[in-house]
Design a protein around this motif. Structure first.
Motif, PDB file in Angstrom:
ATOM      1  N   LEU A  87      -8.012  -0.517  13.565  1.00  0.00           N
ATOM      2  CA  LEU A  87      -7.036  -1.247  12.752  1.00  0.00           C
ATOM      3  C   LEU A  87      -7.620  -1.591  11.389  1.00  0.00           C
ATOM      4  O   LEU A  87      -6.942  -1.454  10.359  1.00  0.00           O
ATOM      5  CB  LEU A  87      -6.601  -2.524  13.463  1.00  0.00           C
ATOM      6  CG  LEU A  87      -5.774  -3.532  12.639  1.00  0.00           C
ATOM      7  CD1 LEU A  87      -4.447  -2.924  12.212  1.00  0.00           C
ATOM      8  CD2 LEU A  87      -5.558  -4.816  13.424  1.00  0.00           C
ATOM      9  N   MET A  88      -8.864  -2.048  11.356  1.00  0.00           N
ATOM     10  CA  MET A  88      -9.491  -2.404  10.086  1.00  0.00           C
ATOM     11  C   MET A  88      -9.636  -1.171   9.188  1.00  0.00           C
ATOM     12  O   MET A  88      -9.455  -1.250   7.965  1.00  0.00           O
ATOM     13  CB  MET A  88     -10.870  -3.033  10.340  1.00  0.00           C
ATOM     14  CG  MET A  88     -10.820  -4.368  11.085  1.00  0.00           C
ATOM     15  SD  MET A  88      -9.909  -5.658  10.193  1.00  0.00           S
ATOM     16  CE  MET A  88      -8.483  -5.859  11.275  1.00  0.00           C
ATOM     17  N   LEU A  89      -9.943  -0.011   9.796  1.00  0.00           N
ATOM     18  CA  LEU A  89     -10.026   1.229   9.020  1.00  0.00           C
ATOM     19  C   LEU A  89      -8.662   1.601   8.442  1.00  0.00           C
ATOM     20  O   LEU A  89      -8.556   1.996   7.286  1.00  0.00           O
ATOM     21  CB  LEU A  89     -10.543   2.370   9.901  1.00  0.00           C
ATOM     22  CG  LEU A  89     -11.986   2.290  10.394  1.00  0.00           C
ATOM     23  CD1 LEU A  89     -12.282   3.454  11.338  1.00  0.00           C
ATOM     24  CD2 LEU A  89     -12.970   2.299   9.231  1.00  0.00           C
ATOM     25  N   VAL A  90      -7.637   1.468   9.262  1.00  0.00           N
ATOM     26  CA  VAL A  90      -6.279   1.781   8.803  1.00  0.00           C
ATOM     27  C   VAL A  90      -5.885   0.872   7.648  1.00  0.00           C
ATOM     28  O   VAL A  90      -5.369   1.328   6.620  1.00  0.00           O
ATOM     29  CB  VAL A  90      -5.269   1.644   9.964  1.00  0.00           C
ATOM     30  CG1 VAL A  90      -3.833   1.737   9.433  1.00  0.00           C
ATOM     31  CG2 VAL A  90      -5.498   2.720  11.010  1.00  0.00           C
ATOM     32  N   LEU A  91      -6.136  -0.425   7.801  1.00  0.00           N
ATOM     33  CA  LEU A  91      -5.785  -1.371   6.741  1.00  0.00           C
ATOM     34  C   LEU A  91      -6.584  -1.100   5.470  1.00  0.00           C
ATOM     35  O   LEU A  91      -6.073  -1.268   4.361  1.00  0.00           O
ATOM     36  CB  LEU A  91      -6.014  -2.803   7.209  1.00  0.00           C
ATOM     37  CG  LEU A  91      -5.018  -3.317   8.265  1.00  0.00           C
ATOM     38  CD1 LEU A  91      -5.382  -4.741   8.677  1.00  0.00           C
ATOM     39  CD2 LEU A  91      -3.591  -3.258   7.738  1.00  0.00           C
ATOM     40  N   GLY A  92      -7.825  -0.667   5.638  1.00  0.00           N
ATOM     41  CA  GLY A  92      -8.618  -0.288   4.466  1.00  0.00           C
ATOM     42  C   GLY A  92      -7.969   0.853   3.710  1.00  0.00           C
ATOM     43  O   GLY A  92      -7.919   0.853   2.472  1.00  0.00           O
ATOM     44  N   GLY A  93      -7.440   1.840   4.446  1.00  0.00           N
ATOM     45  CA  GLY A  93      -6.743   2.953   3.817  1.00  0.00           C
ATOM     46  C   GLY A  93      -5.443   2.525   3.161  1.00  0.00           C
ATOM     47  O   GLY A  93      -5.096   2.989   2.073  1.00  0.00           O
ATOM     48  N   VAL A  94      -4.708   1.622   3.821  1.00  0.00           N
ATOM     49  CA  VAL A  94      -3.470   1.103   3.243  1.00  0.00           C
ATOM     50  C   VAL A  94      -3.763   0.382   1.927  1.00  0.00           C
ATOM     51  O   VAL A  94      -3.053   0.567   0.923  1.00  0.00           O
ATOM     52  CB  VAL A  94      -2.760   0.153   4.236  1.00  0.00           C
ATOM     53  CG1 VAL A  94      -1.617  -0.587   3.548  1.00  0.00           C
ATOM     54  CG2 VAL A  94      -2.233   0.926   5.442  1.00  0.00           C
ATOM     55  N   MET A  95      -4.798  -0.438   1.922  1.00  0.00           N
ATOM     56  CA  MET A  95      -5.175  -1.167   0.710  1.00  0.00           C
ATOM     57  C   MET A  95      -5.558  -0.202  -0.413  1.00  0.00           C
ATOM     58  O   MET A  95      -5.175  -0.390  -1.574  1.00  0.00           O
ATOM     59  CB  MET A  95      -6.347  -2.112   1.011  1.00  0.00           C
ATOM     60  CG  MET A  95      -6.014  -3.253   1.929  1.00  0.00           C
ATOM     61  SD  MET A  95      -4.841  -4.416   1.194  1.00  0.00           S
ATOM     62  CE  MET A  95      -4.876  -5.712   2.440  1.00  0.00           C
ATOM     63  N   GLU A  96      -6.300   0.839  -0.054  1.00  0.00           N
ATOM     64  CA  GLU A  96      -6.707   1.824  -1.062  1.00  0.00           C
ATOM     65  C   GLU A  96      -5.481   2.488  -1.675  1.00  0.00           C
ATOM     66  O   GLU A  96      -5.416   2.692  -2.896  1.00  0.00           O
ATOM     67  CB  GLU A  96      -7.615   2.877  -0.417  1.00  0.00           C
ATOM     68  CG  GLU A  96      -8.103   3.932  -1.388  1.00  0.00           C
ATOM     69  CD  GLU A  96      -9.049   4.920  -0.740  1.00  0.00           C
ATOM     70  OE1 GLU A  96      -8.870   6.137  -0.963  1.00  0.00           O
ATOM     71  OE2 GLU A  96      -9.965   4.484  -0.004  1.00  0.00           O
ATOM     72  N   TYR A  97      -4.511   2.831  -0.832  1.00  0.00           N
ATOM     73  CA  TYR A  97      -3.290   3.452  -1.343  1.00  0.00           C
ATOM     74  C   TYR A  97      -2.558   2.517  -2.304  1.00  0.00           C
ATOM     75  O   TYR A  97      -2.145   2.931  -3.392  1.00  0.00           O
ATOM     76  CB  TYR A  97      -2.361   3.833  -0.180  1.00  0.00           C
ATOM     77  CG  TYR A  97      -1.068   4.470  -0.642  1.00  0.00           C
ATOM     78  CD1 TYR A  97      -0.954   5.854  -0.759  1.00  0.00           C
ATOM     79  CD2 TYR A  97       0.038   3.695  -0.999  1.00  0.00           C
ATOM     80  CE1 TYR A  97       0.218   6.441  -1.215  1.00  0.00           C
ATOM     81  CE2 TYR A  97       1.218   4.273  -1.459  1.00  0.00           C
ATOM     82  CZ  TYR A  97       1.297   5.641  -1.561  1.00  0.00           C
ATOM     83  OH  TYR A  97       2.451   6.224  -2.025  1.00  0.00           O
ATOM     84  N   LEU A  98      -2.400   1.273  -1.903  1.00  0.00           N
ATOM     85  CA  LEU A  98      -1.635   0.326  -2.719  1.00  0.00           C
ATOM     86  C   LEU A  98      -2.362  -0.057  -4.006  1.00  0.00           C
ATOM     87  O   LEU A  98      -1.732  -0.431  -4.999  1.00  0.00           O
ATOM     88  CB  LEU A  98      -1.344  -0.931  -1.893  1.00  0.00           C
ATOM     89  CG  LEU A  98      -0.413  -0.736  -0.687  1.00  0.00           C
ATOM     90  CD1 LEU A  98      -0.298  -2.023   0.106  1.00  0.00           C
ATOM     91  CD2 LEU A  98       0.961  -0.243  -1.127  1.00  0.00           C
ATOM     92  N   GLU A  99      -3.672   0.041  -4.014  1.00  0.00           N
ATOM     93  CA  GLU A  99      -4.441  -0.327  -5.207  1.00  0.00           C
ATOM     94  C   GLU A  99      -4.640   0.848  -6.168  1.00  0.00           C
ATOM     95  O   GLU A  99      -4.717   0.648  -7.377  1.00  0.00           O
ATOM     96  CB  GLU A  99      -5.800  -0.889  -4.792  1.00  0.00           C
ATOM     97  CG  GLU A  99      -5.717  -2.243  -4.080  1.00  0.00           C
ATOM     98  CD  GLU A  99      -7.054  -2.693  -3.528  1.00  0.00           C
ATOM     99  OE1 GLU A  99      -8.014  -1.884  -3.559  1.00  0.00           O
ATOM    100  OE2 GLU A  99      -7.144  -3.829  -3.050  1.00  0.00           O
ATOM    101  N   LYS A 100      -4.696   2.080  -5.635  1.00  0.00           N
ATOM    102  CA  LYS A 100      -5.070   3.213  -6.470  1.00  0.00           C
ATOM    103  C   LYS A 100      -3.980   4.272  -6.620  1.00  0.00           C
ATOM    104  O   LYS A 100      -4.010   5.064  -7.567  1.00  0.00           O
ATOM    105  CB  LYS A 100      -6.336   3.882  -5.913  1.00  0.00           C
ATOM    106  CG  LYS A 100      -7.552   2.973  -5.891  1.00  0.00           C
ATOM    107  CD  LYS A 100      -8.766   3.701  -5.340  1.00  0.00           C
ATOM    108  CE  LYS A 100     -10.000   2.807  -5.327  1.00  0.00           C
ATOM    109  NZ  LYS A 100     -11.195   3.510  -4.796  1.00  0.00           N
ATOM    110  N   ILE A 101      -3.030   4.318  -5.687  1.00  0.00           N
ATOM    111  CA  ILE A 101      -2.057   5.407  -5.694  1.00  0.00           C
ATOM    112  C   ILE A 101      -0.635   4.904  -5.922  1.00  0.00           C
ATOM    113  O   ILE A 101       0.059   5.343  -6.837  1.00  0.00           O
ATOM    114  CB  ILE A 101      -2.127   6.208  -4.372  1.00  0.00           C
ATOM    115  CG1 ILE A 101      -3.545   6.756  -4.173  1.00  0.00           C
ATOM    116  CG2 ILE A 101      -1.091   7.337  -4.372  1.00  0.00           C
ATOM    117  CD1 ILE A 101      -3.762   7.416  -2.828  1.00  0.00           C
TER     118      ILE A 101
END
Length: 211
Positions: free
Chosen positions: A154-168
């Protein structure tokens, strides 16, 4: 979408006894424990992005992102995987359904042929209080109930979600409703695959030494 190609994977209910106390319950026909936990992780990732979208330009959107990032940092630590209490002062995750329910959020994870989405019934009004509150209580429930492996995932998934929302993408971009969770899952799987490949040479050398 016809009922023949649409099925409900699971449903979570966040039942508020009042503004600061809630009971969370997840129901699914899935019997396999690993698949069950992957499904609820996907359900939360969709819910988190949807809540951010509903908050729109509200200042609570970046505040919720910071809140979740802090929770992630308190969960995956130098000391290992922890299960912190992430709720604010006065907030309480109830262990049983409250006798009197003030309001509820109901979120369905839906399978449409090859894709998944959520259908959400969210309390309105009260200056949007229940939007971020639903996400926070849901996340606290997962931190307490998921297995160690699934909590780390879950923490890995949320890390990816955050990356998407911050960079993409952006939180108020309708494309992010599906793209951010998908990106989060693919990021988590890439990390796991990378770790597995990194460990394979160590496993091979260990077998050679033992022989």
């Amino acid at each position: 979408m016809s009922e023949e190609t649409r099925s409900e994977v699971g449903v979570v209910r966040v039942c508020f006894g009042n503004r600061f106390q809630a009971f969370v319950d997840y129901q699914t026909p899935e019997q396999d424990p690993v698949a069950r936990e992957r499904d609820i992780i996907q359900l939360f990732s969709f819910t988190f992005v949807k809540v951010l979208f509903l908050l729109g330009e509200n200042k609570q959107a970046p505040m919720l992102m910071q809140y979740v990032q802090a929770a992630m940092g308190d969960t995956v630590t130098e000391k290992g995987l922890l299960r912190p209490t992430i709720m604010g002062q006065g907030q309480l995750l109830l262990e049983t359904l409250p006798e009197k329910i003030e309001t509820s959020a109901v979120i369905h994870l839906i399978q449409d042929e090859e894709t998944r989405r959520i259908e959400i019934e969210m309390p309105v009004g009260d200056d949007g209080h229940f939007y971020p509150a639903t996400a926070i209580f849901f996340l606290q429930y997962l931190i307490r109930t998921l297995s160690d492996a699934s909590l780390f995932f879950l923490m890995l998934v949320l890390g990816g979600v955050m990356e998407y929302l911050e960079k993409i993408g952006k939180t108020n971009d309708i494309k992010a409703l599906s793209a951010a969770p998908v990106y989060g899952f693919s990021t988590a799987m890439r990390y796991i695959d990378g770790e597995r490949k990194r460990m394979e040479p160590l496993s091979d050398s260990s077998r050679i030494e033992n022989n």
